[in-house]
Design a protein around this motif. Structure first.
Motif, mmCIF file in Angstrom:
data_model
loop_
_atom_site.group_PDB
_atom_site.id
_atom_site.type_symbol
_atom_site.label_atom_id
_atom_site.label_comp_id
_atom_site.label_asym_id
_atom_site.label_seq_id
_atom_site.Cartn_x
_atom_site.Cartn_y
_atom_site.Cartn_z
ATOM 1 N N GLU A 86 0.801 -1.215 0.000
ATOM 2 C CA GLU A 86 0.000 0.000 0.000
ATOM 3 C C GLU A 86 0.838 1.272 0.000
ATOM 4 O OE1 GLU A 86 -2.261 1.493 -1.066
ATOM 5 O OE2 GLU A 86 -4.087 1.326 0.130
ATOM 6 N N ALA A 87 0.161 2.386 -0.247
ATOM 7 C CA ALA A 87 0.834 3.656 -0.519
ATOM 8 C C ALA A 87 1.157 4.487 0.714
ATOM 9 C CB ALA A 87 -0.024 4.490 -1.473
ATOM 10 N N THR A 88 0.557 4.199 1.854
ATOM 11 C CA THR A 88 0.781 5.036 3.030
ATOM 12 C C THR A 88 1.606 4.297 4.075
ATOM 13 O OG1 THR A 88 -1.072 4.413 4.470
ATOM 14 C CG2 THR A 88 -1.559 5.901 2.624
ATOM 15 N N SER A 89 2.061 5.048 5.078
ATOM 16 C CA SER A 89 2.904 4.469 6.128
ATOM 17 C C SER A 89 2.133 4.220 7.416
ATOM 18 C CB SER A 89 4.082 5.408 6.418
ATOM 19 O OG SER A 89 3.618 6.700 6.804
ATOM 20 N N THR A 120 1.516 -1.068 6.860
ATOM 21 C CA THR A 120 2.918 -1.448 7.018
ATOM 22 C C THR A 120 3.003 -2.956 7.217
ATOM 23 O OG1 THR A 120 3.440 0.692 8.042
ATOM 24 C CG2 THR A 120 5.003 -1.120 8.388
ATOM 25 N N PRO A 121 3.744 -3.672 6.378
ATOM 26 C CA PRO A 121 3.824 -5.131 6.521
ATOM 27 C C PRO A 121 4.410 -5.551 7.864
ATOM 28 C CG PRO A 121 4.676 -4.428 4.386
ATOM 29 C CD PRO A 121 4.497 -3.187 5.203
ATOM 30 N N SER A 122 3.982 -6.716 8.325
ATOM 31 C CA SER A 122 4.559 -7.310 9.533
ATOM 32 C C SER A 122 5.995 -7.741 9.272
ATOM 33 C CB SER A 122 3.730 -8.523 9.967
ATOM 34 O OG SER A 122 2.414 -8.147 10.296
ATOM 35 N N ASP A 123 6.705 -8.118 10.340
ATOM 36 C CA ASP A 123 8.075 -8.588 10.161
ATOM 37 C C ASP A 123 8.068 -9.968 9.506
ATOM 38 O OD1 ASP A 123 8.440 -10.823 12.371
ATOM 39 O OD2 ASP A 123 7.411 -9.150 13.346
ATOM 40 N N THR A 146 9.904 -0.832 5.988
ATOM 41 C CA THR A 146 10.502 0.296 6.712
ATOM 42 C C THR A 146 9.814 1.625 6.450
ATOM 43 O OG1 THR A 146 12.074 0.744 4.920
ATOM 44 C CG2 THR A 146 12.765 -0.832 6.630
ATOM 45 N N ASN A 147 9.008 1.720 5.394
ATOM 46 C CA ASN A 147 8.371 2.984 4.999
ATOM 47 C C ASN A 147 9.398 4.069 4.675
ATOM 48 O OD1 ASN A 147 5.667 2.064 5.350
ATOM 49 N ND2 ASN A 147 5.868 2.366 7.561
ATOM 50 N N GLN A 148 10.585 3.660 4.258
ATOM 51 C CA GLN A 148 11.645 4.604 3.922
ATOM 52 C C GLN A 148 12.191 4.299 2.531
ATOM 53 O OE1 GLN A 148 14.618 4.455 7.001
ATOM 54 N NE2 GLN A 148 13.182 4.990 8.630
ATOM 55 N N GLY A 149 12.839 5.290 1.928
ATOM 56 C CA GLY A 149 13.442 5.085 0.621
ATOM 57 C C GLY A 149 12.399 4.703 -0.415
ATOM 58 N N LYS A 150 12.584 3.583 -1.071
ATOM 59 C CA LYS A 150 11.654 3.100 -2.089
ATOM 60 C C LYS A 150 10.242 2.990 -1.549
ATOM 61 C CE LYS A 150 13.100 -0.447 -4.438
ATOM 62 N NZ LYS A 150 13.279 0.052 -5.819
ATOM 63 N N ASP A 209 5.719 9.395 -0.215
ATOM 64 C CA ASP A 209 5.641 10.622 -1.000
ATOM 65 C C ASP A 209 5.360 10.299 -2.467
ATOM 66 O OD1 ASP A 209 8.479 10.825 -2.596
ATOM 67 O OD2 ASP A 209 8.708 9.842 -0.645
ATOM 68 N N ASN A 210 4.861 11.279 -3.203
ATOM 69 C CA ASN A 210 4.408 11.052 -4.568
ATOM 70 C C ASN A 210 5.504 10.540 -5.494
ATOM 71 O OD1 ASN A 210 1.786 11.837 -3.989
ATOM 72 N ND2 ASN A 210 2.132 13.979 -4.569
ATOM 73 N N ASP A 211 6.711 11.090 -5.384
ATOM 74 C CA ASP A 211 7.801 10.653 -6.268
ATOM 75 C C ASP A 211 8.165 9.196 -6.010
ATOM 76 O OD1 ASP A 211 7.897 13.140 -7.438
ATOM 77 O OD2 ASP A 211 9.633 13.832 -6.286
ATOM 78 N N SER A 212 8.235 8.809 -4.744
ATOM 79 C CA SER A 212 8.574 7.427 -4.411
ATOM 80 C C SER A 212 7.490 6.467 -4.878
ATOM 81 C CB SER A 212 8.793 7.273 -2.901
ATOM 82 O OG SER A 212 9.892 8.055 -2.474
ATOM 83 N N LEU A 213 6.238 6.865 -4.708
ATOM 84 C CA LEU A 213 5.130 6.009 -5.130
ATOM 85 C C LEU A 213 5.116 5.834 -6.644
ATOM 86 C CD1 LEU A 213 2.311 7.365 -2.790
ATOM 87 C CD2 LEU A 213 3.469 5.154 -2.628
#
Length: 230
Positions: A88-91, A96-99, A125-129, A133-137
């Motif tokens: 999904e697109a949000t954090s 956020t996926p489980s471990d 991690t909801n970071q980087g890729k 944010d719109n550019d990352s998505l």
């Protein structure tokens, strides 16, 4: 070889939907959601054509694939491919996926987590890729389209999420806001790659898919998600 069609399916109802609470970590499907999946397993028209089922590594999408695609899974020694790019697109906690330990304990017997364990080890991690944010998505959606375009299967199912599938279909405006109708729980839309060979692996909804959704009537189907060539 490029697949003839990609069938995108939004997950069934999760507890975050029924309780309107995105703070629930990686929620289960509700009983209503499980029933939606059973109906999907009876109504999905392409079981004789699909060669691969993928799901975002979030529990409700995996559960949707397990129940909704049961005829596919029972047709031989087949597994669901966990596809981090389709999450999904949000954090929010619900998105956020489980471990990996939890995911493998629950689903390792029927889900291939190879891509989570090797290429995309930071997928939750909801970071980087994975940033919202719109550019990352947009970049992640492009990478997913290219990955699917380069598959060798004839037809592929991807169980994903409503917000992110707007990014995949490029059904967003210049501000990254959704521009057309929402995806409903277990809604399926089918696409092919068009124009052929486009560098951005653009998608166009098939005429069959548009007709099937429009036939459901007001309140059940959304607008066509045809992608315009830039």
């Amino acid at each position: 070889m490029t697949p003839r069609a990609i069938h995108f399916i939004r997950h069934a109802e999760g507890y975050h939907n029924s309780e309107h609470n995105e703070g629930i970590p990686d929620p289960d499907l509700t009983p209503k959601g499980k029933e939606q999946c059973k109906q999907l397993s009876q109504s999905f028209p392409y079981f004789d054509r699909i060669d691969l089922v993928c799901a975002s590594p979030i529990r409700r999408t995996i559960q949707t694939a397990l129940i909704g695609m049961e005829p596919f899974l029972q047709s031989g020694k087949r597994q669901i491919l966990a596809l981090p790019l389709a999450q999904e697109a949000t954090s929010e906690p619900a998105n956020t996926p489980s471990d990996m330990k939890r995911l493998e304990n629950e689903f390792g017997h029927v889900v291939d987590f190879y891509r989570c364990l090797t290429k995309y080890t930071d997928f939750n991690t909801n970071q980087g890729k994975w940033a919202p944010d719109n550019d990352s998505l947009a970049a992640r959606a492009l990478e997913l389209r290219c990955f699917l375009r380069d598959r060798e299967e004839d037809e592929v199912v991807v169980v994903s999420h409503g917000d992110f599938m707007h990014q995949v279909s490029r059904d967003v405006d210049e501000n990254g806001d959704q521009a057309k109708g929402d995806w409903k729980n277990v809604e399926c839309r089918s696409y092919h790659f068009w124009p052929v060979g486009h560098k951005d692996a653009l998608l166009e909804e098939t005429e069959e898919s548009v007709k099937m959704r429009n036939a459901k009537g007001p309140g059940e189907a959304s607008d066509s998600a045809k992608i315009e060539t830039p």
